[in-house]
Design a protein around this motif. Sequence first.
Motif, mmCIF file in Angstrom:
data_model
loop_
_atom_site.group_PDB
_atom_site.id
_atom_site.type_symbol
_atom_site.label_atom_id
_atom_site.label_comp_id
_atom_site.label_asym_id
_atom_site.label_seq_id
_atom_site.Cartn_x
_atom_site.Cartn_y
_atom_site.Cartn_z
ATOM 1 N N TYR A 35 0.802 -1.157 0.075
ATOM 2 C CA TYR A 35 0.129 -0.136 -0.177
ATOM 3 C C TYR A 35 0.872 1.286 0.034
ATOM 4 O O TYR A 35 2.034 1.030 0.479
ATOM 5 C CB TYR A 35 -0.988 0.022 1.378
ATOM 6 N N GLN A 36 0.329 2.333 -0.549
ATOM 7 C CA GLN A 36 1.003 3.655 -0.477
ATOM 8 C C GLN A 36 0.680 4.210 0.834
ATOM 9 O O GLN A 36 -0.484 4.078 1.389
ATOM 10 C CB GLN A 36 0.607 4.458 -1.604
ATOM 11 N N ARG A 37 1.731 4.810 1.430
ATOM 12 C CA ARG A 37 1.623 5.491 2.787
ATOM 13 C C ARG A 37 1.368 6.932 2.734
ATOM 14 O O ARG A 37 2.143 7.524 1.948
ATOM 15 C CB ARG A 37 2.706 5.206 3.854
ATOM 16 N N ALA A 51 -6.898 2.596 -1.369
ATOM 17 C CA ALA A 51 -7.220 1.873 -2.593
ATOM 18 C C ALA A 51 -5.869 1.770 -3.457
ATOM 19 O O ALA A 51 -5.844 1.902 -4.641
ATOM 20 C CB ALA A 51 -7.886 3.216 -3.298
ATOM 21 N N SER A 52 -4.743 1.840 -2.768
ATOM 22 C CA SER A 52 -3.661 1.774 -3.575
ATOM 23 C C SER A 52 -2.812 0.543 -3.483
ATOM 24 O O SER A 52 -1.494 0.658 -3.888
ATOM 25 C CB SER A 52 -2.572 2.886 -2.744
ATOM 26 N N TYR A 53 -3.435 -0.408 -3.088
ATOM 27 C CA TYR A 53 -2.719 -1.921 -3.160
ATOM 28 C C TYR A 53 -2.325 -2.201 -4.332
ATOM 29 O O TYR A 53 -3.115 -2.335 -5.391
ATOM 30 C CB TYR A 53 -3.492 -2.864 -2.162
ATOM 31 N N ALA A 54 -1.135 -2.697 -4.562
ATOM 32 C CA ALA A 54 -0.692 -3.242 -5.935
ATOM 33 C C ALA A 54 0.470 -4.384 -5.540
ATOM 34 O O ALA A 54 1.249 -4.159 -4.844
ATOM 35 C CB ALA A 54 -0.288 -1.913 -6.538
ATOM 36 N N ILE A 55 0.323 -5.129 -6.512
ATOM 37 C CA ILE A 55 1.431 -6.272 -6.603
ATOM 38 C C ILE A 55 2.844 -5.679 -6.861
ATOM 39 O O ILE A 55 3.090 -4.821 -7.792
ATOM 40 C CB ILE A 55 1.342 -7.488 -7.646
ATOM 41 N N VAL A 56 3.916 -5.923 -6.277
ATOM 42 C CA VAL A 56 5.276 -5.635 -6.478
ATOM 43 C C VAL A 56 6.312 -6.551 -6.475
ATOM 44 O O VAL A 56 5.867 -7.702 -6.541
ATOM 45 C CB VAL A 56 5.948 -4.698 -5.508
ATOM 46 N N GLU A 57 7.589 -6.654 -6.987
ATOM 47 C CA GLU A 57 8.377 -7.279 -7.308
ATOM 48 C C GLU A 57 8.647 -8.301 -6.213
ATOM 49 O O GLU A 57 8.741 -7.561 -4.895
ATOM 50 C CB GLU A 57 9.905 -6.660 -7.857
ATOM 51 N N SER A 58 8.612 -9.521 -6.171
ATOM 52 C CA SER A 58 8.998 -10.556 -4.923
ATOM 53 C C SER A 58 10.280 -10.022 -4.433
ATOM 54 O O SER A 58 11.270 -10.131 -5.137
ATOM 55 C CB SER A 58 8.640 -12.006 -5.392
ATOM 56 N N GLN A 59 10.522 -10.120 -3.165
ATOM 57 C CA GLN A 59 11.779 -10.108 -2.428
ATOM 58 C C GLN A 59 11.733 -10.858 -1.392
ATOM 59 O O GLN A 59 11.741 -10.687 -0.285
ATOM 60 C CB GLN A 59 11.710 -8.554 -1.935
ATOM 61 N N SER A 379 -1.280 0.708 18.246
ATOM 62 C CA SER A 379 -1.521 2.142 17.480
ATOM 63 C C SER A 379 -1.072 1.639 16.209
ATOM 64 O O SER A 379 -1.406 2.376 15.126
ATOM 65 C CB SER A 379 -0.584 3.129 18.212
ATOM 66 N N GLY A 380 -0.016 0.817 16.009
ATOM 67 C CA GLY A 380 0.323 0.311 14.637
ATOM 68 C C GLY A 380 -0.543 -0.358 14.043
ATOM 69 O O GLY A 380 -0.573 -0.008 12.514
ATOM 70 N N GLN A 381 -1.435 -1.262 14.460
ATOM 71 C CA GLN A 381 -2.296 -1.891 13.740
ATOM 72 C C GLN A 381 -3.453 -0.738 13.424
ATOM 73 O O GLN A 381 -3.792 -1.280 12.452
ATOM 74 C CB GLN A 381 -2.820 -2.942 14.832
ATOM 75 N N ALA A 382 -3.894 -0.057 14.225
ATOM 76 C CA ALA A 382 -4.924 1.022 13.866
ATOM 77 C C ALA A 382 -4.431 1.822 12.523
ATOM 78 O O ALA A 382 -5.130 2.122 11.713
ATOM 79 C CB ALA A 382 -5.128 2.221 15.076
ATOM 80 N N ALA A 383 -3.002 2.263 12.569
ATOM 81 C CA ALA A 383 -2.497 3.023 11.313
ATOM 82 C C ALA A 383 -2.322 2.196 10.100
ATOM 83 O O ALA A 383 -2.858 2.666 8.922
ATOM 84 C CB ALA A 383 -1.226 3.515 11.794
ATOM 85 N N ALA A 384 -2.391 0.967 10.183
ATOM 86 C CA ALA A 384 -2.329 0.070 9.099
ATOM 87 C C ALA A 384 -3.787 -0.597 8.421
ATOM 88 O O ALA A 384 -3.776 -0.639 7.454
ATOM 89 C CB ALA A 384 -1.450 -1.386 9.376
ATOM 90 N N THR A 385 -4.543 -0.680 9.388
ATOM 91 C CA THR A 385 -6.024 -1.211 9.080
ATOM 92 C C THR A 385 -7.127 -0.325 9.109
ATOM 93 O O THR A 385 -7.969 -0.537 8.163
ATOM 94 C CB THR A 385 -6.233 -2.260 10.105
ATOM 95 N N MET A 386 -7.243 0.508 10.010
ATOM 96 C CA MET A 386 -8.245 1.524 9.902
ATOM 97 C C MET A 386 -8.421 2.415 8.789
ATOM 98 O O MET A 386 -9.775 2.609 8.148
ATOM 99 C CB MET A 386 -8.207 2.451 11.115
#
Length: 465
Positions: A35-37, A51-59, A379-386
């Motif tokens: 996701y874009q931050r 709305a920004s989730y995108a597949i990126v190169e595997s690492q 708080s980290g989970q809130a920032a990532a999921t909310m």
Amino acid sequence: MRFPEWIKNPHGYFIISLLILLATLATWTLPAGEYQRVKDPHSGKTVVDPASYAIVESQPVNPFKMLQAIPTGFRQSAGIIAFVFLIAGAIQIIRATGALDAGIIAAVKFMQGKDTPLLVCIMLVFALLGAFFGFAEETIPLIPLGVAMALALGYDRVVGFHLVRTAAWVGFAGAIMNPFTIGVAQSIAEVPLYSGIGYRVVCFLVFFVIAAWFILRYARSCKGDPSKSILWGYKEEEGEMAKYDLDYSMQELTLVRKLILLLLLSGIGIQIWGVIKYEWYTTEISALFLGVGLLAGILARMNPTQLFREFVNGAKGVTYGALIIGFARAIVVILENGKVLDTVVYGFAMPLAHVGSVGAGVVMFLVQSGINFFIGSGSGQAAATMPIMTPLSDLVGVTRQTAVLAFQFGDGITNMFYPAMIYYLAFADIPYDRWVRHIAKLTLLLTVAGGVLVAVAAWIGYGPF
């Protein structure tokens, strides 16, 4: 079939190492995505653009990178690790003055024959600290004290751990005004700060009653029959139990010991004030208790050698628990480096678009419970999921307040079950495998209660918004 001892009673570090290996394998098998931050103007937090989730190169993470994640985890967790060592050292200085032993012995004698009211009062205090102030690591200094009191009353170490840490966990899960979860989540969801408090009070009471019943039932069973203790047959490390034994040769509450207890209580009061007013965390709380410990040693007229010997003894006693924090953090480091942490969050969130409003509320709660395994910080989970859950809740007809409640329960309930909390158990010398079998019952009860409460919230249109 007889299993070897290392399988029947796996070491905590072995369990964490397996999870590190599984996280590494996930970077080879799951699609990488991101996701874009962006900076959220309401909370000031850096959050994901839903709305920004995108597949990126595997690492994929190779074995050497996997091993590097462990020291990286230590570096990222340095503040909490230092906090654990400093707090343990300061408390040991206070313990060496005899003030804590004398205070606990006096309280036990005063409440003799009134165990249940005492246990309920202690649990309620710590549950409220979790519910209002988000106490988590802040309870660590008091776990050994809860254990010492429980042993003096004739219970086992697990009861002492329950009184302090489990009670705070339950309060954290059924929070009323927790700034680290509710405050952050409501800000991101753009609902009025601490709104909806009436229903959360009901949720807190439901959670507390369930937990109190569970803990008191266990306490009575193991006091009446020690073989009912989950620790029955467990062999502690040599000398491990000595740190929980009260020293009855120091039971006299002298003026100096009363002053030291007053100093400690003042320190706890200042900590609560600092957390509320200035958002203190590990650095400030470490400094506060270090100062309290040093002042206690000076009041007891310890010479410098005695004082710092006790400090080092206290720090040594929590090495097992403190170091495991870095190992646990390595799991997140690997998932982030392998670009699959956002994939996990995305995969959990997608089912919400295909169920009704009441079902969506319950699924949100279960999804957050699953994500909590990968993102331990509230708080980290809130920032990532909310930022994801908020627009999804609008789409499926769930109020944003219900989405916040689902996050709150999902983040809080499973904290007492997931392996990331092994380091808390170290402060009461409770093996994780036995703990899991024991606490799974309470986790399941609270999960069922949480699901019902979220479903009711979705059904009544819990708001505002």
